[in-house]
Design a protein around this motif. Structure first.
Motif, short mmCIF file in Angstrom:
data_model
loop_
_atom_site.label_atom_id
_atom_site.label_comp_id
_atom_site.label_asym_id
_atom_site.label_seq_id
_atom_site.Cartn_x
_atom_site.Cartn_y
_atom_site.Cartn_z
N PRO A 8 3.69 -6.92 -10.84
CA PRO A 8 3.64 -7.58 -9.09
C PRO A 8 2.05 -8.24 -9.43
CG PRO A 8 4.56 -5.59 -9.92
CD PRO A 8 4.60 -5.94 -11.03
N LEU A 9 1.46 -7.92 -10.57
CA LEU A 9 0.01 -8.69 -10.80
C LEU A 9 0.27 -10.08 -11.03
CD1 LEU A 9 -2.81 -8.07 -10.36
CD2 LEU A 9 -3.13 -7.89 -13.19
N HIS A 10 1.25 -10.38 -11.65
CA HIS A 10 1.76 -12.26 -11.70
C HIS A 10 1.63 -12.57 -10.72
CE1 HIS A 10 2.04 -10.55 -16.12
NE2 HIS A 10 1.76 -11.51 -16.65
N VAL A 11 3.31 -11.73 -10.01
CA VAL A 11 3.44 -12.23 -8.72
C VAL A 11 2.35 -12.76 -8.38
CG1 VAL A 11 5.49 -12.17 -7.00
CG2 VAL A 11 5.50 -11.08 -9.46
N ALA A 12 1.71 -11.86 -7.44
CA ALA A 12 0.39 -11.82 -6.80
C ALA A 12 -0.47 -13.05 -7.01
CB ALA A 12 -0.41 -10.46 -6.37
N SER A 13 -0.91 -13.21 -7.84
CA SER A 13 -1.87 -13.39 -8.41
C SER A 13 -1.40 -15.71 -7.94
CB SER A 13 -2.01 -13.77 -10.49
OG SER A 13 -2.94 -12.30 -9.91
N ALA A 14 -0.19 -15.54 -8.81
CA ALA A 14 0.48 -16.45 -8.29
C ALA A 14 0.22 -16.96 -6.88
CB ALA A 14 1.92 -17.34 -9.28
N GLY A 15 1.29 -16.11 -6.25
CA GLY A 15 1.27 -16.73 -4.97
C GLY A 15 0.14 -16.55 -4.03
N GLY A 16 -1.06 -15.97 -4.52
CA GLY A 16 -2.59 -16.69 -3.76
C GLY A 16 -3.07 -15.14 -3.19
N HIS A 17 -2.59 -14.01 -2.95
CA HIS A 17 -2.36 -12.73 -1.89
C HIS A 17 -3.38 -11.66 -2.66
CE1 HIS A 17 1.38 -13.85 -0.13
NE2 HIS A 17 1.87 -14.01 -2.09
N VAL A 18 -4.84 -12.38 -2.13
CA VAL A 18 -6.21 -11.50 -3.01
C VAL A 18 -5.78 -9.99 -2.35
CG1 VAL A 18 -8.54 -11.48 -3.01
CG2 VAL A 18 -7.44 -13.57 -2.66
N ILE A 57 -4.18 -7.84 -1.91
CA ILE A 57 -2.61 -7.10 -2.60
C ILE A 57 -3.27 -7.51 -4.16
CG2 ILE A 57 -0.38 -6.92 -3.66
CD1 ILE A 57 0.31 -8.86 -0.96
N VAL A 58 -3.71 -7.86 -4.36
CA VAL A 58 -4.63 -8.04 -5.98
C VAL A 58 -5.25 -7.00 -6.15
CG1 VAL A 58 -5.70 -9.18 -7.78
CG2 VAL A 58 -4.20 -10.70 -6.14
N CYS A 59 -5.75 -7.11 -5.15
CA CYS A 59 -7.14 -6.01 -5.13
C CYS A 59 -6.57 -4.18 -5.50
CB CYS A 59 -8.04 -5.64 -4.23
SG CYS A 59 -9.65 -7.34 -4.08
N GLU A 60 -5.58 -4.30 -4.82
CA GLU A 60 -4.76 -2.99 -4.39
C GLU A 60 -4.23 -2.97 -5.78
OE1 GLU A 60 -5.05 -0.89 -2.20
OE2 GLU A 60 -5.73 -1.80 -1.22
N LEU A 61 -3.90 -3.83 -6.03
CA LEU A 61 -2.59 -3.60 -7.86
C LEU A 61 -3.85 -3.19 -8.53
CD1 LEU A 61 -0.14 -6.62 -7.40
CD2 LEU A 61 -0.02 -3.81 -7.27
N LEU A 62 -4.96 -4.03 -8.74
CA LEU A 62 -6.36 -3.51 -9.82
C LEU A 62 -6.65 -1.96 -9.07
CD1 LEU A 62 -7.81 -6.86 -9.65
CD2 LEU A 62 -6.57 -6.15 -11.68
N GLN A 63 -6.39 -1.55 -8.61
CA GLN A 63 -6.68 -0.03 -8.33
C GLN A 63 -6.02 0.77 -9.00
OE1 GLN A 63 -7.38 0.58 -4.15
NE2 GLN A 63 -8.81 -0.81 -4.03
N VAL A 64 -4.58 0.46 -9.60
CA VAL A 64 -4.00 1.84 -9.52
C VAL A 64 -3.56 1.43 -11.47
CG1 VAL A 64 -2.62 2.63 -7.20
CG2 VAL A 64 -2.08 0.38 -8.43
N LYS A 99 0.49 -1.05 0.19
CA LYS A 99 -0.39 0.30 -0.24
C LYS A 99 0.88 0.83 0.16
CE LYS A 99 -3.82 -2.08 1.94
NZ LYS A 99 -4.57 -1.91 3.52
N VAL A 100 1.84 1.31 0.64
CA VAL A 100 2.50 2.76 0.60
C VAL A 100 3.45 2.74 -0.53
CG1 VAL A 100 4.73 3.48 2.00
CG2 VAL A 100 3.31 2.46 2.77
N LEU A 101 4.22 1.72 -1.21
CA LEU A 101 4.77 1.52 -2.40
C LEU A 101 4.01 2.23 -3.10
CD1 LEU A 101 6.85 -2.04 -2.51
CD2 LEU A 101 8.12 0.74 -2.25
N LEU A 102 2.82 1.86 -3.26
CA LEU A 102 1.12 1.97 -4.68
C LEU A 102 1.15 3.48 -3.89
CD1 LEU A 102 -0.26 -0.91 -4.93
CD2 LEU A 102 1.43 -0.47 -6.14
N ARG A 103 1.46 3.70 -2.78
CA ARG A 103 0.69 5.40 -2.51
C ARG A 103 1.96 6.59 -2.70
NH1 ARG A 103 0.62 5.38 2.54
NH2 ARG A 103 2.19 5.96 3.13
N GLU A 104 2.65 5.73 -2.79
CA GLU A 104 4.68 6.64 -2.92
C GLU A 104 4.32 6.92 -4.30
OE1 GLU A 104 5.50 8.95 -1.21
OE2 GLU A 104 4.32 8.55 0.67
N LYS A 105 4.31 5.25 -5.13
CA LYS A 105 4.92 5.37 -6.54
C LYS A 105 4.16 4.57 -7.73
CE LYS A 105 8.87 4.83 -9.75
NZ LYS A 105 8.58 6.47 -10.35
N PRO A 106 2.74 4.59 -7.63
CA PRO A 106 1.79 3.31 -8.41
C PRO A 106 1.86 3.04 -9.62
CG PRO A 106 0.69 6.29 -7.84
CD PRO A 106 2.01 6.46 -7.52
#
Length: 451
Positions: free
Chosen positions: A74-84, A86-93, A54-61
């Motif tokens: 990063p969406l590839h990585v989060a999707s493969a790891g099952g981090h829902v 984080i995926v939602c946060e990435l999709l917002q930006v 969240k901090v990284l996306l706020r500072e540098k989207p």
């Protein structure tokens, strides 16, 4: 990448990240200039550090669309790891196009989520971009083919909702394999059962792949085990066929269809035409099968007539005072009636013996002449038995009186026998005439050719 930033990303230490940002506001901007392929966002997404992300996306989207050495976001990585989360946060930006970005192997984030059967992430991705699940892979496959390849049944059921039943039935890969082909090849019993519940797949069965194989053909070329046998049973119960059988079945259907159309164009045949066709097609198969029973019946009839001849109605003289010993009682004063009885009884016995000889000789009963002789002989026997019965009833009654009901029934039966013999005789004569005419025409044609 700065070593301190790397360690903070690895551990998800938000406090350390904030301190680094206070010391150097450009630390995240210089990430793209370092030799490291992974950004802090890649590492944090891989480890599942939500607050750090969240901090990284706020500072540098823009880090959300950064690529590593194999072109993964990063969406590839989060999707493969099952981090829902984080995926939602990435999709917002990220933009809609960013969701479908492919790595160097042509895999999207949805592909990696399916591969690892991350159902929650699959739901989030297709809700954000429904058409993502309908995109084709570089080899022409769909995401459903990927599900079957990795045996991800739950993901398969979830993604099938994006397609209509007709689309599921006609969906093929680059080799022409349908979903059912692949499920059979990979011996996935659950998937096969699920697909067979779709009416469109059962309707469009027996589709051949690029090698000309149906689903059953594919199983025939696979190692046999319990899964193979179970799937083959399921397919056969659903009336699936092998390619050669399906072609033969289709040929028969087309032949029957053309025959039905031809029959519709023709005028309906009359009763005599149908009877005539029956007579021509009657080749004696039934008589051949019943030859043994017919032999037994003729023996019984011949034996009965033989016994009746030796023991005539009224009996014989047993006392010399009444008449010559052994002579029939009816010879005295009733000679004409006795002669009629003997003649009819003899004809019955002789005709029975004729039928018996024909049956025992082994002559094929498919012969029209043989059938005609048997029919006439049988009708003659039945007719004379009826006449003899009626005559003897009359002789035994006072003033030769016969009950009207008995007389009418016997008379009707005799007329029916005569009609039956007449019809068979007419048909036989017509058959003989046609045979002679055909033979004459063939002879004439042969003479003309010779000339």
């Amino acid at each position: 990448m700065d070593k301190s930033l790397f360690e903070a990303s690895l551990t998800g230490n938000v406090q350390a990240l904030n301190q680094l940002l206070q010391k150097d506001e450009l630390i995240l901007d210089r990430v793209s200039l370092t030799r490291f392929s992974e950004t802090p966002l890649h590492i944090a997404a891989l480890r599942g550090h939500l607050d750090f992300v969240k901090v990284l996306l706020r500072e540098k989207p823009t880090l959300a669309v950064s690529l590593d050495s194999v072109r993964r976001t990063p969406l590839h990585v989060a999707s493969a790891g099952g981090h829902v989360e984080i995926v939602c946060e990435l999709l917002q930006v990220m933009s809609a196009e960013g969701c479908g970005f492919r790595d160097q192997d042509g895999r999207t984030a949805l592909y990696l989520a399916v591969k690892n059967e991350q159902l929650d992430i699959i739901k989030v991705l297709i809700q954000t971009r429904p058409d993502l699940g309908r995109e084709l892979e570089e080899n022409g496959e769909t995401i459903l083919h990927i599900c079957i390849s990795y045996n991800r049944f739950e993901a398969f059921k979830l993604l099938c909702q994006l397609w209509s039943e007709d689309e599921l039935a006609m969906m093929t890969d680059c080799n022409g394999n349908t979903l059912l082909h692949l499920a059979a090849v990979h011996k996935q019993v659950q998937t096969v059962k699920y697909l067979l519940q779709k009416s469109s797949i059962r309707t469009n069965r027996n589709v051949v792949n690029g090698h000309g194989f149906t689903e059953l053909d594919v199983l025939d070329h696979s190692p046999r085990d319990f899964q193979t046998l179970e799937i083959k049973t399921l397919l056969m119960e659903a009336n699936f066929l092998r390619a050669k059988d399906a072609k033969l079945f289709q040929t028969l259907i087309e032949s029957n269809s053309s025959q039905n159309v031809t029959n519709l164009d023709r005028k309906p045949k009359g009763l005599m035409s149908r009877v005539w066709n029956w007579y021509l097609n009657n080749n004696g198969n039934w008589l051949e099968k019943q030859r043994g029973i017919l032999i037994l019946a003729t023996i019984v009839v011949a034996t009965t007539s033989f016994y009746s001849g030796l023991h005539p109605p009224g009996g014989t003289f047993t006392n010399s005072s009444d008449g010559p010993l052994g002579n029939a009682v009816k010879t005295e004063g009733m000679g004409t009636q006795f002669d009629d009885f003997v003649i009819k009884n003899t004809i019955i016995m002789v005709f029975s013996l004729i039928i018996l000889v024909v049956l025992l000789s082994g002559i094929p009963l498919r012969n029209k002449f043989c059938l005609w002789v048997l029919n006439l002989a049988t009708v003659c026997i039945i007719f004379l038995v009826t006449v003899t019965y009626l005559t003897e009833i009359a002789n035994m009654s006072p003033d030769t009186w016969v009950n009207p009901t008995t007389f009418v029934m016997c008379l009707a039966w005799m007329l029916l026998c005569l009609l039956f013999a007449f019809i068979h005789t007419v048909f036989f004569i017509i058959w003989v005439v046609k045979k002679l005419l055909k033979a004459r025409i063939r002879t004439r044609n042969s003479d003309q050719i010779g000339v």
